[in-house]
Design an enzyme around this catalytic site. Structure first.
Site, PDB file in Angstrom:
ATOM      1  N   TYR A   1      89.966 -33.040  12.767  1.00 60.38           N
ATOM      2  CA  TYR A   1      88.741 -33.379  14.076  1.00 60.38           C
ATOM      3  C   TYR A   1      89.600 -33.425  15.236  1.00 60.38           C
ATOM      4  CZ  TYR A   1      89.336 -37.898  16.871  1.00 60.38           C
ATOM      5  OH  TYR A   1      89.143 -38.686  18.046  1.00 60.38           O
TER       6      TYR A   1
ATOM      7  N   THR B   1      89.346 -36.625  23.694  1.00 61.06           N
ATOM      8  CA  THR B   1      90.645 -37.581  22.918  1.00 61.06           C
ATOM      9  C   THR B   1      91.644 -36.105  23.582  1.00 61.06           C
ATOM     10  OG1 THR B   1      91.713 -37.118  20.352  1.00 61.06           O
ATOM     11  CG2 THR B   1      90.161 -35.678  20.909  1.00 61.06           C
TER      12      THR B   1
HETATM   13  N1  LIG Z   1      89.803 -46.174  19.740  1.00 65.79           N
HETATM   14  C1  LIG Z   1      90.994 -44.720  20.355  1.00 65.79           C
HETATM   15  O1  LIG Z   1      91.931 -45.146  20.832  1.00 65.79           O
HETATM   16  C2  LIG Z   1      90.471 -43.381  21.030  1.00 65.79           C
HETATM   17  C3  LIG Z   1      91.362 -42.182  21.361  1.00 65.79           C
HETATM   18  C4  LIG Z   1      90.589 -41.217  21.775  1.00 65.79           C
HETATM   19  C5  LIG Z   1      88.728 -40.806  21.463  1.00 65.79           C
HETATM   20  N2  LIG Z   1      87.755 -41.862  21.223  1.00 65.79           N
HETATM   21  C6  LIG Z   1      87.011 -41.841  20.627  1.00 65.79           C
HETATM   22  O2  LIG Z   1      85.920 -42.990  21.452  1.00 65.79           O
HETATM   23  C7  LIG Z   1      84.985 -43.182  20.522  1.00 65.79           C
HETATM   24  C8  LIG Z   1      84.717 -44.574  20.689  1.00 65.79           C
HETATM   25  O3  LIG Z   1      85.749 -44.877  19.672  1.00 65.79           O
HETATM   26  P1  LIG Z   1      86.275 -45.999  19.201  1.00 65.79           P
HETATM   27  O4  LIG Z   1      87.694 -46.707  18.884  1.00 65.79           O
HETATM   28  O5  LIG Z   1      85.531 -46.841  19.118  1.00 65.79           O
HETATM   29  O6  LIG Z   1      85.780 -45.936  17.099  1.00 65.79           O
HETATM   30  P2  LIG Z   1      85.076 -47.279  16.204  1.00 65.79           P
HETATM   31  O7  LIG Z   1      85.407 -46.005  14.292  1.00 65.79           O
HETATM   32  O8  LIG Z   1      85.088 -48.431  16.668  1.00 65.79           O
HETATM   33  O9  LIG Z   1      83.304 -46.438  17.090  1.00 65.79           O
HETATM   34  C9  LIG Z   1      82.933 -45.284  16.580  1.00 65.79           C
HETATM   35  C10 LIG Z   1      81.535 -46.033  15.900  1.00 65.79           C
HETATM   36  O10 LIG Z   1      80.337 -45.402  15.622  1.00 65.79           O
HETATM   37  C11 LIG Z   1      79.576 -45.160  14.176  1.00 65.79           C
HETATM   38  N3  LIG Z   1      79.005 -44.032  13.844  1.00 65.79           N
HETATM   39  C12 LIG Z   1      80.220 -43.019  13.288  1.00 65.79           C
HETATM   40  N4  LIG Z   1      79.367 -42.122  12.644  1.00 65.79           N
HETATM   41  C13 LIG Z   1      77.900 -42.064  12.953  1.00 65.79           C
HETATM   42  C14 LIG Z   1      76.680 -40.796  12.602  1.00 65.79           C
HETATM   43  N5  LIG Z   1      76.842 -40.281  12.107  1.00 65.79           N
HETATM   44  N6  LIG Z   1      76.056 -42.436  13.018  1.00 65.79           N
HETATM   45  C15 LIG Z   1      75.917 -43.367  14.528  1.00 65.79           C
HETATM   46  N7  LIG Z   1      77.119 -44.325  14.745  1.00 65.79           N
HETATM   47  C16 LIG Z   1      77.697 -43.874  14.090  1.00 65.79           C
HETATM   48  C17 LIG Z   1      80.411 -46.316  13.725  1.00 65.79           C
HETATM   49  O11 LIG Z   1      80.237 -47.062  12.058  1.00 65.79           O
HETATM   50  C18 LIG Z   1      81.336 -46.582  14.551  1.00 65.79           C
HETATM   51  O12 LIG Z   1      80.837 -48.294  14.682  1.00 65.79           O
HETATM   52  C19 LIG Z   1      85.077 -41.933  19.526  1.00 65.79           C
HETATM   53  O13 LIG Z   1      84.056 -41.370  20.143  1.00 65.79           O
HETATM   54  C20 LIG Z   1      86.733 -41.802  19.335  1.00 65.79           C
HETATM   55  O14 LIG Z   1      86.892 -40.453  18.948  1.00 65.79           O
HETATM   56  C21 LIG Z   1      88.960 -43.426  20.522  1.00 65.79           C
END
Ligand SMILES: NC(=O)c1ccc[n+]([C@@H]2O[C@H](COP(=O)([O-])OP(=O)(O)OC[C@H]3O[C@@H](n4cnc5c(N)ncnc54)[C@H](O)[C@@H]3O)[C@@H](O)[C@H]2O)c1
Length: 349
Positions: A168, A125
């Site tokens: 985070y 991130t």
């Molecule tokens: N969406 C954004 O803008 C953004 C920006 C920067 C980084 N990210 C990173 O991208 C990745 C995906 O983000 P997203 O927006 O799709 O989030 P999201 O919350 O939709 O997806 C994350 C998934 O991980 C699952 N999860 C959480 N803890 C878990 C565990 N212990 N074991 C197994 N599964 C688990 C959740 O149920 C969820 O389905 C994350 O790592 C997030 O930090 C996202």
């Protein structure tokens, strides 16, 4: 046929990525613990579309045995599962540490122990660069703009020193460093995307994470939006299809690009303030009421990605403009509304 693992594959980005891989004829294993409310609908959608080549594992990556089972036999791992919200990390830093750091280490160890270790691509991130308080800004009324011409034109590059803040930021940043180090220490083919704000269909946006989808949902529901701060903070938004293109390019080139971290986002051409996104949503149909709350800890006033390094290395560039992407997300959410009401749990359907 090659096998890919998508951890967090029921989540927003994971669903979009898994769908593309499956549509291209690859076999995909999705590992998710369904801890994010609403994501089970994403999984139903994936199952309906790709019965044969999709394998689903429900489990928690904090358990080493679960990580080992998920990684077994795959050629590539897209490690997306995470505790994703800064707010939650401040409330429960231990949970955040376990999921984001221990979970990632479990994935890396599982990969290292394979006879033929898979490539591991990790989603980090922009928060690893901290609050960017030293970037001097001017207030132009609707948004902040950097005074330095170079940042205004190009954004923040990978040369920016790391500066973790909030639990985070620390857990994702530490995981980011472990993923890169496993390339150095163990020769694993790993790479990192430090991502700005991603948005698009299948996003279960809420006040804590996924703000573009959250704003659009509130507008469709006729509910007010709370802006923490003054709404002039700027992000470069990236439509999820463009991110999926970037994932595929990174994996394709991981032998030569392994061990590297890239900043990925919409870039200066897709930089928008929160107020401007609300304005755009208003143009699409429903003008939301806005309330203001205090600034949130760790919130950057300005973050825009310099994507040139990944562009130079792979030819990638974002194709979907913020204007078009917000309309696509808004229409997707509106089409799923029932009787004018968009049930949050149903947004992933
Ligand atoms: N969406 C954004 O803008 C953004 C920006 C920067 C980084 N990210 C990173 O991208 C990745 C995906 O983000 P997203 O927006 O799709 O989030 P999201 O919350 O939709 O997806 C994350 C998934 O991980 C699952 N999860 C959480 N803890 C878990 C565990 N212990 N074991 C197994 N599964 C688990 C959740 O149920 C969820 O389905 C994350 O790592 C997030 O930090 C996202």
């Amino acid at each position: 046929m090659s096998w890919a693992l998508v951890t967090g594959g029921a989540g927003f980005i994971g669903t979009n990525l898994a769908d593309r891989l499956l549509a291209e004829g690859q076999r995909v294993r999705v590992l998710d613990n369904l801890s994010r409310p609403g994501v089970e609908r994403n999984l139903e959608w994936l199952r309906e579309r790709h019965r044969d080549r999709l394998e689903v594992m429900i489990g928690d990556l904090c358990e080493p045995a679960v990580a080992a089972g998920a990684v077994r036999g795959v050629e590539s791992v897209f490690h997306l599962a995470a505790q994703v919200a800064v707010t939650t990390s401040l409330e429960d830093p231990v949970l955040d540490f376990d999921v984001n750091l221990v979970g990632t280490l479990n994935v890396l160890e599982a990969a290292r122990r394979q006879a033929r270790p898979p490539a591991v691509i990790f989603t980090s991130t922009n928060k690893v660069y901290g609050g960017l308080e030293d970037v001097e800004l001017e207030d132009t009324g609707r948004r902040y703009e950097p005074l330095a011409e170079s940042i205004r034109r190009r954004g923040i590059s990978e040369q920016r020193p790391l500066d973790f803040c909030t639990p985070y930021g620390c857990s994702k940043g530490a995981a980011d460093q472990y993923v890169l180090d496993y390339a150095k220490s163990y020769g694993l083919r790993t790479a990192v995307f430090r991502m700005s704000c991603i948005y698009g269909p299948h996003q279960c946006g809420n006040e804590d994470q996924g703000w573009v989808a959250h704003f659009a949902l509130r507008a469709l529901e006729g509910e007010p939006i709370t802006l923490y701060g003054d709404g002039r903070q700027v992000r470069d938004v990236l439509f999820v299809d463009d991110l999926v293109d970037a994932f595929l390019l990174l994996r394709e080139n991981v032998d030569s690009l392994g061990g590297r971290a890239y900043n990925i986002g919409g870039g200066p051409g897709n930089a928008v303030s929160l107020l401007e996104v609300i304005e755009r949503i208003g143009e699409l149909g429903s003008e939301p009421a806005v309330e203001f709350g205090p600034w949130r800890q760790g919130d950057q006033r300005y973050y825009v990605t310099d994507t040139r390094q990944f562009g130079r290395d792979t030819g990638w560039r974002p194709r979907v403009s913020a204007e078009e992407g917000i309309e696509r997300l808004y229409s997707w959410l509106r089409d799923r509304s029932v009787g004018g009401r968009v049930a949050r749990a149903a947004t992933a359907a």
